[in-house]
Scaffold this motif. Structure first.
Motif, PDB file in Angstrom:
ATOM      1  N   LEU A   1       0.808  -1.217   0.000  1.00 26.64           N
ATOM      2  CA  LEU A   1       0.000   0.000   0.000  1.00 26.64           C
ATOM      3  C   LEU A   1       0.848   1.277   0.000  1.00 26.64           C
ATOM      4  N   PRO A   2       1.883   1.397   0.866  1.00 23.11           N
ATOM      5  CA  PRO A   2       2.723   2.605   0.803  1.00 23.11           C
ATOM      6  C   PRO A   2       3.468   2.745  -0.528  1.00 23.11           C
TER       7      PRO A   2
ATOM      8  N   PHE B   1       2.577   1.514  -3.510  1.00 15.89           N
ATOM      9  CA  PHE B   1       1.612   1.862  -4.543  1.00 15.89           C
ATOM     10  C   PHE B   1       1.172   3.321  -4.408  1.00 15.89           C
ATOM     11  N   SER B   2       0.970   3.785  -3.177  1.00 13.26           N
ATOM     12  CA  SER B   2       0.570   5.174  -2.950  1.00 13.26           C
ATOM     13  C   SER B   2       1.661   6.136  -3.406  1.00 13.26           C
ATOM     14  N   GLY B   3       2.915   5.788  -3.111  1.00  9.35           N
ATOM     15  CA  GLY B   3       4.029   6.628  -3.547  1.00  9.35           C
ATOM     16  C   GLY B   3       4.143   6.703  -5.058  1.00  9.35           C
TER      17      GLY B   3
ATOM     18  N   LEU C   1       1.694   6.221  -7.196  1.00  8.36           N
ATOM     19  CA  LEU C   1       0.534   6.969  -7.686  1.00  8.36           C
ATOM     20  C   LEU C   1       0.759   8.475  -7.536  1.00  8.36           C
ATOM     21  N   TYR C   2       1.334   8.867  -6.405  1.00 10.04           N
ATOM     22  CA  TYR C   2       1.657  10.281  -6.191  1.00 10.04           C
ATOM     23  C   TYR C   2       2.662  10.761  -7.233  1.00 10.04           C
TER      24      TYR C   2
ATOM     25  N   TYR D   1      10.209  12.615 -10.695  1.00  9.93           N
ATOM     26  CA  TYR D   1       9.150  11.653 -10.395  1.00  9.93           C
ATOM     27  C   TYR D   1       8.852  10.761 -11.601  1.00  9.93           C
TER      28      TYR D   1
END
Length: 288
Positions: free
Chosen positions: A19-20, A22-24, A26-27, A256
């Motif tokens: 989850l972290p 994937f969240s990173g 996505l950001y 990024y």
């Protein structure tokens, strides 16, 4: 539905790891597309077009691949030579404990050691000058901050060779190679044939999963190339971090985007390896 420890472990892995990450990612994707960020002005793919059509990202990626393959190959050759030649000493006695000592040193310490050893003001250059092998310290070869990454490769080899020595030494015992070697010799194979046809294939096959992971590990290393590498060419991790952490805010979306593209390339490579040899990613289940 009964909740088992297996379910709990999967949920823990999902919440703590996936989850972290994937969240990173996505950001990073949203930031590179201009949807979020300090200077965002709406959806734009300009950053991605720049990365795909210009040289810096691909140059850093190819340089990282070169460093990783050279370092890991050299470390494997050294580790195999030591593990096979000194296999008895590595199983008991002083050497069996001393081989773990290099694993205690962090990458930054090893990088400073390489700098003090290989730089033009370092130990080797002073020895060469005192023995009249060179006329001045400036005549010493440029092995630190050089275009070929010699200092990075040397340090990476120092860091990972002890691990491979321990790995191959343990595999030699657990795979019962002694019996295979005896059997090979009983069929008339020479020492060289036994080494090339029996010992090396078994060790390399069993260690292949670890070898792939170490190639990825060296490709993504940061401290060593930051301290010992040049600004051009840069390894991919240094190039990405400098884009994100510089004072120029317009470079942040590029950093990024580079990080996302690098993750995608590594993921595709892992999927390809998985499809080629599924057993590398399987663990043996206990019958108990």
């Amino acid at each position: 539905m009964k909740i088992t420890s297996n379910h709990i472990s999967k949920l823990f892995f999902l919440g703590i790891v996936l989850l972290p990450v994937f969240s990173g990612l996505l950001y990073a994707v949203f930031y590179s597309l201009g949807l979020i960020g300090i200077l965002n002005d709406g959806l734009s793919t300009e950053v991605w077009r720049t990365i795909f059509t210009t040289e810096p990202f691909w140059k850093s990626l190819l340089f990282s691949i070169y460093i990783a393959l050279t370092s890991v190959t050299t470390a494997i050759i050294l580790a195999l030579t030591i593990a096979i030649s000194w296999r008895k000493s590595l199983q008991k006695g002083f050497l069996s404990y001393a081989i773990y000592l290099p694993l205690c040193f962090p990458a930054t310490v090893m990088a400073f050691f390489s700098f003090q050893l290989l730089s033009r003001s370092g130990f080797l250059s002073r020895v060469a000058f005192n023995f009249d092998f060179i006329d001045s310290l400036n005549s010493f070869p440029e092995w630190i901050n050089d275009g070929y990454g010699i200092g990075i490769i040397f340090t990476s080899v120092l860091l990972i060779t002890p691990f491979f020595i321990i790995l191959f030494s343990n595999l030699y015992q657990t795979e019962n190679l002694r019996s295979f070697i005896t059997l090979s010799k009983s069929f008339g194979a020479s020492k060289q044939q036994t080494l090339l046809k029996v010992t090396l294939p078994i060790l390399l096959k069993k260690a292949s999963g670890t070898i792939y992971l170490f190639i990825i590990f060296v490709m993504g290393s940061y401290e060593v190339p930051l301290l010992l590498g040049r600004q051009d060419p840069q390894m991919i991790s240094v190039a990405i971090l400098q884009k994100i952490q510089r004072f120029n805010l317009y470079d942040i979306p590029t950093g990024y985007a580079m990080s996302v593209l690098y993750v995608l390339i590594i993921t595709v490579a892992l999927v390809f390896i998985y499809l080629k040899n599924i057993t590398l990613f399987k663990t043996q289940k206990s019958d108990v």
